[in-house]
Design a protein around this motif. Structure first.
Motif, mmCIF file in Angstrom:
data_model
loop_
_atom_site.group_PDB
_atom_site.id
_atom_site.type_symbol
_atom_site.label_atom_id
_atom_site.label_comp_id
_atom_site.label_asym_id
_atom_site.label_seq_id
_atom_site.Cartn_x
_atom_site.Cartn_y
_atom_site.Cartn_z
ATOM 1 N N ASP A 123 1.001 -1.149 -0.045
ATOM 2 C CA ASP A 123 -0.179 0.069 -0.094
ATOM 3 C C ASP A 123 0.944 1.196 -0.049
ATOM 4 O OD1 ASP A 123 -0.500 0.426 3.604
ATOM 5 O OD2 ASP A 123 0.822 -0.770 2.478
ATOM 6 N N ASP A 124 2.104 1.022 0.709
ATOM 7 C CA ASP A 124 2.919 2.289 0.602
ATOM 8 C C ASP A 124 3.683 2.672 -0.664
ATOM 9 O OD1 ASP A 124 2.220 2.856 3.427
ATOM 10 O OD2 ASP A 124 3.723 1.369 4.025
ATOM 11 N N MET A 125 3.895 1.483 -1.299
ATOM 12 C CA MET A 125 4.355 1.547 -2.731
ATOM 13 C C MET A 125 3.467 2.134 -3.526
ATOM 14 S SD MET A 125 6.487 -2.130 -2.868
ATOM 15 C CE MET A 125 7.167 -1.515 -4.477
ATOM 16 N N ILE A 126 2.168 1.951 -3.556
ATOM 17 C CA ILE A 126 1.203 2.606 -4.393
ATOM 18 C C ILE A 126 1.219 3.876 -4.208
ATOM 19 C CG2 ILE A 126 -1.305 2.295 -4.947
ATOM 20 C CD1 ILE A 126 -1.413 -0.781 -4.250
ATOM 21 N N VAL A 127 1.114 4.432 -3.163
ATOM 22 C CA VAL A 127 1.292 5.785 -2.754
ATOM 23 C C VAL A 127 2.288 6.615 -3.266
ATOM 24 C CG1 VAL A 127 1.154 7.614 -0.777
ATOM 25 C CG2 VAL A 127 -0.214 5.391 -0.670
ATOM 26 N N VAL A 128 3.414 6.133 -3.180
ATOM 27 C CA VAL A 128 4.681 6.598 -3.747
ATOM 28 C C VAL A 128 4.516 6.476 -5.330
ATOM 29 C CG1 VAL A 128 7.036 6.340 -3.875
ATOM 30 C CG2 VAL A 128 5.964 5.997 -1.799
ATOM 31 N N LEU A 129 4.248 5.334 -5.892
ATOM 32 C CA LEU A 129 4.049 5.457 -7.280
ATOM 33 C C LEU A 129 3.005 6.635 -7.797
ATOM 34 C CD1 LEU A 129 3.941 1.674 -8.120
ATOM 35 C CD2 LEU A 129 5.520 3.399 -8.873
ATOM 36 N N ASP A 130 1.829 6.454 -7.247
ATOM 37 C CA ASP A 130 0.945 7.715 -7.509
ATOM 38 C C ASP A 130 1.609 9.164 -7.477
ATOM 39 O OD1 ASP A 130 -1.992 8.240 -8.041
ATOM 40 O OD2 ASP A 130 -1.837 9.497 -6.162
ATOM 41 N N ALA A 131 2.354 9.406 -6.442
ATOM 42 C CA ALA A 131 3.081 10.541 -6.428
ATOM 43 C C ALA A 131 4.283 10.841 -7.658
ATOM 44 C CB ALA A 131 3.841 10.632 -5.167
ATOM 45 N N PHE A 132 4.757 9.845 -7.857
ATOM 46 C CA PHE A 132 5.955 9.870 -9.072
ATOM 47 C C PHE A 132 5.516 9.814 -10.356
ATOM 48 C CE2 PHE A 132 9.244 8.110 -5.752
ATOM 49 C CZ PHE A 132 9.435 9.436 -5.331
ATOM 50 N N LEU A 133 4.523 9.106 -10.743
ATOM 51 C CA LEU A 133 4.073 8.818 -12.130
ATOM 52 C C LEU A 133 3.133 9.854 -12.645
ATOM 53 C CD1 LEU A 133 3.340 4.958 -12.157
ATOM 54 C CD2 LEU A 133 5.331 6.064 -12.654
ATOM 55 N N ALA A 134 3.175 9.789 -13.797
ATOM 56 C CA ALA A 134 2.402 10.858 -14.815
ATOM 57 C C ALA A 134 0.927 10.534 -14.653
ATOM 58 C CB ALA A 134 2.911 10.999 -16.141
ATOM 59 N N PRO A 135 0.016 11.517 -14.938
ATOM 60 C CA PRO A 135 -1.404 10.941 -14.813
ATOM 61 C C PRO A 135 -1.733 10.162 -16.128
ATOM 62 C CG PRO A 135 -1.101 13.366 -14.488
ATOM 63 C CD PRO A 135 0.227 12.805 -14.748
ATOM 64 N N GLY A 136 -2.565 9.169 -15.869
ATOM 65 C CA GLY A 136 -2.939 8.302 -16.870
ATOM 66 C C GLY A 136 -1.884 6.902 -16.851
ATOM 67 N N SER A 137 -1.028 6.910 -15.690
ATOM 68 C CA SER A 137 -0.410 5.749 -15.755
ATOM 69 C C SER A 137 -1.092 4.334 -15.293
ATOM 70 C CB SER A 137 0.900 5.802 -14.920
ATOM 71 O OG SER A 137 1.539 6.953 -15.315
ATOM 72 N N GLU A 138 -0.898 3.003 -15.639
ATOM 73 C CA GLU A 138 -1.272 2.075 -15.138
ATOM 74 C C GLU A 138 -0.816 1.275 -14.323
ATOM 75 O OE1 GLU A 138 -3.143 -0.196 -18.256
ATOM 76 O OE2 GLU A 138 -4.328 1.231 -18.953
ATOM 77 N N LEU A 139 -1.392 0.696 -13.119
ATOM 78 C CA LEU A 139 -0.682 -0.268 -12.364
ATOM 79 C C LEU A 139 -1.273 -1.552 -12.148
ATOM 80 C CD1 LEU A 139 1.847 -0.824 -10.313
ATOM 81 C CD2 LEU A 139 0.249 0.230 -8.610
ATOM 82 N N ASP B 235 -6.989 -1.971 5.122
ATOM 83 C CA ASP B 235 -6.314 -2.083 6.400
ATOM 84 C C ASP B 235 -5.191 -1.413 6.457
ATOM 85 O OD1 ASP B 235 -8.751 -3.468 6.871
ATOM 86 O OD2 ASP B 235 -7.901 -5.322 6.792
ATOM 87 N N GLY B 236 -4.390 -1.436 5.294
ATOM 88 C CA GLY B 236 -3.085 -0.858 5.449
ATOM 89 C C GLY B 236 -2.977 0.729 5.385
ATOM 90 N N GLY B 237 -4.372 1.245 5.216
ATOM 91 C CA GLY B 237 -4.231 2.752 5.475
ATOM 92 C C GLY B 237 -4.299 3.337 3.910
ATOM 93 N N LEU B 238 -4.649 2.644 2.861
ATOM 94 C CA LEU B 238 -4.667 3.198 1.609
ATOM 95 C C LEU B 238 -6.141 3.458 1.224
ATOM 96 C CD1 LEU B 238 -3.472 3.709 -1.148
ATOM 97 C CD2 LEU B 238 -3.898 1.521 -1.577
ATOM 98 N N ASP B 239 -6.266 4.787 0.922
ATOM 99 C CA ASP B 239 -7.540 5.201 0.313
ATOM 100 C C ASP B 239 -7.811 5.197 -1.049
ATOM 101 O OD1 ASP B 239 -10.142 6.227 -0.122
ATOM 102 O OD2 ASP B 239 -9.746 8.221 1.211
ATOM 103 N N LEU B 240 -8.525 4.199 -1.707
ATOM 104 C CA LEU B 240 -8.418 4.119 -3.158
ATOM 105 C C LEU B 240 -8.822 5.431 -4.006
ATOM 106 C CD1 LEU B 240 -9.386 0.438 -3.471
ATOM 107 C CD2 LEU B 240 -6.999 1.472 -3.508
ATOM 108 N N SER B 241 -9.818 5.988 -3.196
ATOM 109 C CA SER B 241 -10.330 7.232 -3.998
ATOM 110 C C SER B 241 -9.524 8.235 -4.060
ATOM 111 C CB SER B 241 -11.666 7.502 -3.230
ATOM 112 O OG SER B 241 -11.326 7.983 -1.773
#
Length: 891
Positions: A630-646, A663-669
Motif C-alpha cells: 500500500d505504501d508503494m502504491i502511494v509513492v507510485l501515485d506521487a511519482f508517475l504521470a497522470p494516466g499511468s497503469e499499475l 487495512d494498510g491505510g490506503l484510500d483508493l479514492s
C-alpha cells in the motif's frame, strides 16, 4: 672390691646398679653399711655427652648413705641378688602400669554402656523398635572399641619404649656410680630432668588422645544425626524433611551460592589434617610440637616423605597423614581443573566481558550482517581499523566461524563476538553498551511483526541502562507502521531504517529512471563516495553559489543550519549565506580527503534554457505481494504521470486484496495519477504469466513474496524463476533485432542462445528484481538478464551510514520521500550543445539556473557513472548522449 678399684677399672662398671629406696633402707642398718659411701653423684659431663638417648628413671633417688656400709655394698657377691630383686621389682611395676589403664578403660566402657542403657530406658521409646536400639548400641560399642583399641595400641608402644628406656637406665646408672665424689648440684639437675620427662610424657599422651578423639568425633556426629532423623520421622509424621536432608541442603546451598566455599572447605580440611597429624606425631615421637606440625605438613604436601619414619607408631601415623594428603591433593586438583574448565568454557561460549569504548555494537544476527560488517570495515579503514562487537543468541564459535567465511578483508578492524540476549541488562553490560558510539539493532529473519516487537523490547532494554548511553541507536524495522512506536519509546536516541520501505522506494525510483540503482550503490556504500557533514569556519559569510565551487575534491549539496535547530537543507538557494555554526553537507570519498580551497577561476555560465521533460504515462507490472504494498502504491501515485497503469499480479484474491489495502491505510479514492488493474495468478507458473501483455510494460517490479519472506533462499528462488519466465516470454513475443545497441557492452552470444534472446528482450522493458541474498544478486548481475537488482545489501549500506553519522538518516529520508529533493538522471542535451567544451564547474553553475546540483556523470560509452569526478576545473568536450546525475526537486 673397694671404691678406688671401681673407679680405676671402668670395665667393671656394668656390675654396678642404682639401688632402690627399700634396699638402701635395709642395708643402712646392716654392719656392712658402715663402709658404704655417703653420696652418689650423677653422670659426669663427658659420660652424658656420649649417651644422648639417656632418660632419667622414674624411681626416686637418695642423696646420702652411711659410709660404714660402703664395703659391704660394693661386695660382688651381692651383685646378682641385687639385680634379681631390681628386675623383679621393675617387671612388677611395668605390669601394674600396663594393667591399670586397661582396667580403667574397662570401667569407662562399662560406665558408658550402662549410661547408654539408662538413657534409652529413660526415654521410654518402646515403639521405636529393638532394631534401632541394637544398631545404636552396636555403633556405640564400635566407637568405644575403636577408642579403646587406639589407647591400647598407644599403651603397648609406650610400654615397649619404657622397657627400652629402663634397660638404658640400668646401664647408665652403673656409670653414674663411678662418679660418687661429684657435688649435689648434679643430683638436683637429674631430678628436674626426670620431672620434665614425666610432664612431656603426659603431654604426648594427651595429644594422642585428643587426636584420636577428634578423628572419632565425626562418626558420633553422623550417627547422632541419623538417629535424630529416624526418631523424628517415626514420632512426628507432620515433619516430612529429615535432619540429615536439611543439613545436606544447607551444605549444597553453601557450596553452590558462595563462589569461594569449595576452596575454603579445602583449606579448612588441609589445616585440620595438618593439626591432627601434628598432634598424633607429637604423641608417638620425641620431637617438639612445632617440629611435628612441620613434619605433618611435609607428609601432606609430599606423600613420599613418610618413607624415613622409624618405629611402629610413627609409621602408622605418617601413613595415615600421607593418605589424607593424597585425598586433599586429589580434591585440590579437581577444584583447579573445574575452575580452569569453567573459565575456558566461559571464554569459548562468549560469556566474558568486553572492555572497550567507542566501538560499534551490533545486536542480533541476520543475512545483512556480512554486508554491514563490510561497510563498517571500509569506514574504519581511514582510522587504521576499529572495534565491532556482535552479540546474538547464538554460540560464539558458530558466529566466529560464519564471520570467518565472509570473503572480505577486515583491514585492521577487530570483530568480537559474544553470546547473549539484548533483552537482558546483564548481557548488555557485558558488551559495554554504555560506552559504544553506535548501537545497531538488526531485524530478525522471519515474521515482520515478531521481528519489530523484539526490536521494540530491545530498545526498551537499551533505554533502561543505568549508566546511560553514549552513542545513538539505529534500529532496523520490517514494517513502516511500527516506526512511530519505536521512536516514541526510544526518543531522540533512536534512528530507524525500515528495510521494506527503503527497498520499495528504491525499486520505484529505479523503475522510473533506468541506471539509478548503480548510483545509489555508489552513494550508500563506503567504497566510493558518500555523504559527510562538517563545519568549516572559513566559509562563514559566503554564499552557497560560491561554496559549490570551493571544494576541489567534494561536491557540496546541502547545509545544516544551526539557527534552525540543526535542520539539514538539501539543495538550498544560491543566495543563502553561511552563518556561524552552519555545517556543509558534501559528497566525498572520505571524511579526510577534502577541504575547502581558494575559489577557482570559472567562466561565467551562459544562460541556457533548460526545460524539464514532461512526464509520460507509464505501464508498470507489480509481481508478488508484501505487507507494505500500500505504501508503494502511494509513492507510485506521487511519482508517475497522470494516466499511468499499475498492474498487480499475485495469488491474493481480489476481494481480499482490496481489504488488505484498506487495512494498510490506503484510500483508493485518493489515487490521482494511476489506475489499479488486478490480475490473479502464480508468478512462477508460465501459463499464468502468458495471460499478461508482458511485452507492453515499461517496467516490471518483482517483489519478494510475503508467503516466503521467512526464508531468503526461497524468496530469491521464486524471484529468479519469475524473472527467467518473463524474459523468455518477452523474447518469444518481441521481434529479434539484428543490431543490438548494447551487444558490445553485454558480451557476444549466438543468435539462438537463450541468454542472447533475453538480453535482447531487456532492451524493450526494465525489470527490477528484489533479491535478499547478495550471492543471488551476483549471479543475476553476471548473466545481465536483469538490468537492476536490489537486495538487502543496500539496507546494510544505509544502516552503516546512519551508524557512522546519525544525521545522514535525515538526508536519506528526504531523498526517498515523495516530496522534497531526489536523485535524477538527466540527459546532457539539457545542459550543453553537441561538442561544446566545458569544465565540470561550468556545468554545475549552468545547472544552478534551474536550482539543480550536478554530482556526477556517465559518458555515452561507459558502463558506470562517475560520482564526484576529479579535476573539476579541467575543460573537456561533451556529447549530448552523455547523462548527468543531479539532485533536484521532485517533479
Amino acid at each position: 672390691m673397694s671404691l678406688d678399684s671401681a673407679e680405676a677399672s671402668p670395665s667393671s662398671s656394668r656390675d654396678w646398679f642404682f639401688p632402690s629406696p627399700s634396699f638402701i633402707h635395709s642395708t643402712s642398718n646392716s654392719p656392712q653399711s658402715q663402709n658404704y659411701p655417703r653420696k652418689f653423684s650423677t653422670i659426669p659431663r663427658h659420660s652424658r655427652s656420649s649417651h644422648t638417648d639417656w632418660k632419667p628413671p622414674k624411681t626416686s633417688t637418695f642423696r646420702t648413705v652411711s659410709s660404714s656400709g660402703s664395703a659391704a655394698y660394693g661386695d660382688p657377691k651381692y651383685g646378682r641378688v641385687r639385680r634379681r630383686i631390681e628386675l623383679r621389682r621393675r617387671e612388677k611395676m611395668a605390669k601394674q602400669e600396663k594393667e591399670d589403664p586397661v582396667l580403667e578403660q574397662k570401667r569407662d566402657v562399662s560406665k558408658a554402656v550402662s549410661g547408654v542403657k539408662t538413657a534409652i530406658g529413660e526415654m521410654g521409646i518402646r515403639d521405636f523398635g529393638q532394631r534401632v536400639k541394637i544398631r545404636w548400641q552396636m555403633a556405640s560399642y564400635i566407637a568405644i572399641l575403636i577408642t579403646a583399641f587406639g589407647s591400647l595400641v598407644h599403651k603397648n608402644f609406650s610400654l615397649h619404649n619404657q622397657v627400652i628406656d629402663l634397660q638404658d637406665q640400668i646401664s647408665t646408672m652403673n656409670i653414674r656410680l663411678q662418679a660418687c665424689n661429684t657435688s649435689d648440684t648434679f643430683d638436683t639437675i637429674s631430678i628436674l630432668q626426670e620431672g620434665d620427662h614425666l610432664s612431656s610424657k603426659g603431654l604426648k599422651i594427651l595429644a594422642l588422645t585428643v587426636s584420636i578423639a577428634l578423628l572419632s568425633m565425626p562418626l558420633f556426629v553422623f550417627k547422632y544425626i541419623d538417629y535424630i532423623s529416624k526418631f523424628r520421622s517415626s514420632y512426628n509424621c507432620s515433619e516430612k524433611v529429615s535432619l540429615n536432608k536439611q543439613l545436606e541442603y544447607r551444605v549444597d546451598v553453601l557450596l553452590s551460592v558462595h563462589p569461594y566455599a569449595k576452596a575454603l572447605a579445602l583449606l579448612v580440611a588441609t589445616l585440620m589434617l595438618i593439626c591432627l597429624g601434628g598432634l598424633a606425631l607429637f604423641g608417638v615421637t620425641d620431637d617438639s610440637l612445632a617440629d611435628c606440625l612441620w613434619l605433618s605438613w611435609t607428609y601432606v604436601a609430599d606423600s613420599g616423605n613418610h618413607a624415613n619414619s622409624e618405629g611402629m607408631g610413627p609409621r602408622l601415623v605418617s601413613v595415615s597423614i600421607s593418605f589424607g594428603g593424597m585425598l586433599i591433593f586429589a580434591m585440590m586438583l579437581g577444584l583447579v581443573s573445574d575452575a580452569i574448565s569453567e573459565k575456558l568454557d566461559s571464554l569459548r561460549k562468549g560469556r566474558s566481558e568486553v572492555v572497550e569504548q567507542n566501538h560499534t555494537l551490533i545486536l542480533g544476527w541476520s543475512d545483512k550482517l556480512g554486508s554491514l560488517l563490510n561497510q563498517l570495515v571500509i569506514a574504519n579503514e581511514s582510522l587504521g581499523g576499529g572495534i565491532v562487537v556482535v552479540m546474538a543468541e547464538r554460540d560464539k564459535e558458530e558466529m566466529e566461524l560464519d564471520i570467518a567465511k565472509m570473503e572480505f578483508d577486515f583491514r585492521g578492524t577487530s570483530v568480537i563476538c559474544r553470546s547473549g540476549s539484548p533483552l537482558i541488562l546483564a548481557d548488555l553490560k557485558k558488551v559495554s553498551v554504555s560506552k559504544a558510539r553506535a548501537i545497531v539493532v538488526l531485524a530478525d529473519d522471519g515474521n515482520a511483526d515478531q521481528s519489530d516487537a523484539r526490536a521494540l523490547r530491545t530498545v526498551l532494554s537499551l533505554t533502561g541502562v543505568k549508566e546511560g548511553l553514549r552513542g545513538h541507536i539505529v534500529v532496523e524495522l520490517s514494517d513502516l507502521d511500527n516506526e512511530v512506536l519505536v521512536k516514541l519509546v526510544g526518543g531522540e536516541l533512536v534512528e530507524t531504517v525500515v528495510a521494506h520501505d527503503v527497498i520499495g522506494r528504491l525499486m520505484i525510483q529505479c523503475a522510473r529512471q533506468p541506471g539509478l540503482a548503480q548510483i545509489w550503490e555508489d552513494i550508500l556504500g563506503f567504497e566510493n563516495c558518500e555523504f559527510y557533514i562538517k563545519r568549516w569556519p572559513q566559509l562563514d559569510g559566503m554564499q552557497f553559489e560560491d561554496v559549490l565551487i570551493s571544494f576541489p575534491d567534494a561536491i557540496p549539496c546541502g547545509v545544516k543550519v544551526a539557527s534552525r535547530g540543526g535542520k539539514i537543507i538539501l539543495n538550498p538557494e544560491d543566495s543563502y549565506v553561511l552563518q556561524g555554526g552552519d555545517e556543509v553537507l558534501v559528497i566525498a570519498e572520505d571524511d579526510d580527503t577534502y577541504a575547502p580551497g581558494a575559489l577557482p577561476m570559472v567562466n561565467g555560465a551562459s544562460f541556457m534554457h533548460i526545460a524539464r521533460p514532461a512526464r509520460k504515462p507509464q505501464k508498470i507490472l507489480l509481481c508478488g505481494w508484501r505487507r507494505d504494498v500500500d505504501d508503494m502504491i502511494v509513492v507510485l501515485d506521487a511519482f508517475l504521470a497522470p494516466g499511468s497503469e499499475l498492474w498487480m499480479f499475485n495469488e491474493v484474491v481480489e476481494s481480499e486484496r482490496e481489504r488488505k489495502l484498506i487495512d494498510g491505510g490506503l484510500d483508493l479514492s485518493r489515487l490521482v495519477n494511476i489506475t489499479l488493474v488486478h490480475r490473479e495468478g502464480n508468478a512462477v507458473i508460465r501459463r499464468h504469466l502468458e495471460s499478461l501483455p508482458l511485452e507492453s510494460f515499461d517496467s516490471i517490479l518483482i517483489l519478494a513474496d510475503e508467503s516466503v519472506e521467512d526464508s531468503a533462499i526461497q524468496a530469491d528462488s521464486r524471484s529468479l524463476a519469475t524473472l527467467l519466465l518473463i524474459r523468455d516470454i518477452q523474447a518469444k513475443r518481441l521481434p529479434y533485432r539484428e543490431a543490438m545497441v548494447t551487444r558490445g557492452q553485454r558480451g557476444s552470444f549466438s543468435r539462438g542462445s537463450w541468454i542472447g534472446e533475453m538480453q535482447q528482450a531487456s532492451d524493450r522493458s526494465v525489470i527490477i528484481s528484489e533479491i535478499l541474498d547478495p550471492r543471488t544478486k551476483n549471479l543475476l548481475s553476471m548473466s545481465k538478464i536483469s538490468d537492476y537488482v536490489l537486495s538487502n545489501e543496500l539496507v546494510s549500506m544505509a544502516l552503516a551510514m546512519v551508524a557512522e553519522d546519525r544525521q545522514i538518516n535525515d538526508v536519506l529520508e528526504e531523498l526517498f520521500a515523495e516530496e522534497g529533493n531526489e536523485l535524477h538522471i538527466r540527459l546532457a542535451e539539457l545542459y550543453l550543445h553537441e561538442g561544446e567544451e566545458m569544465s565540470f564547474y561550468e556545468i554545475i553553475l549552468r545547472a544552478r539556473q534551474k536550482r539543480e546540483i550536478v554530482i556526477g556523470y556517465r559518458l555515452e560509452n561507459a558502463e558506470r557513472a562517475v560520482i564526484n569526478p576529479p579535476n573539476k576545473n579541467e575543460r573537456r568536450r561533451w556529447s549530448v548522449k552523455d547523462v548527468f546525475v543531479v539532485i533536484t526537486e521532485k517533479e
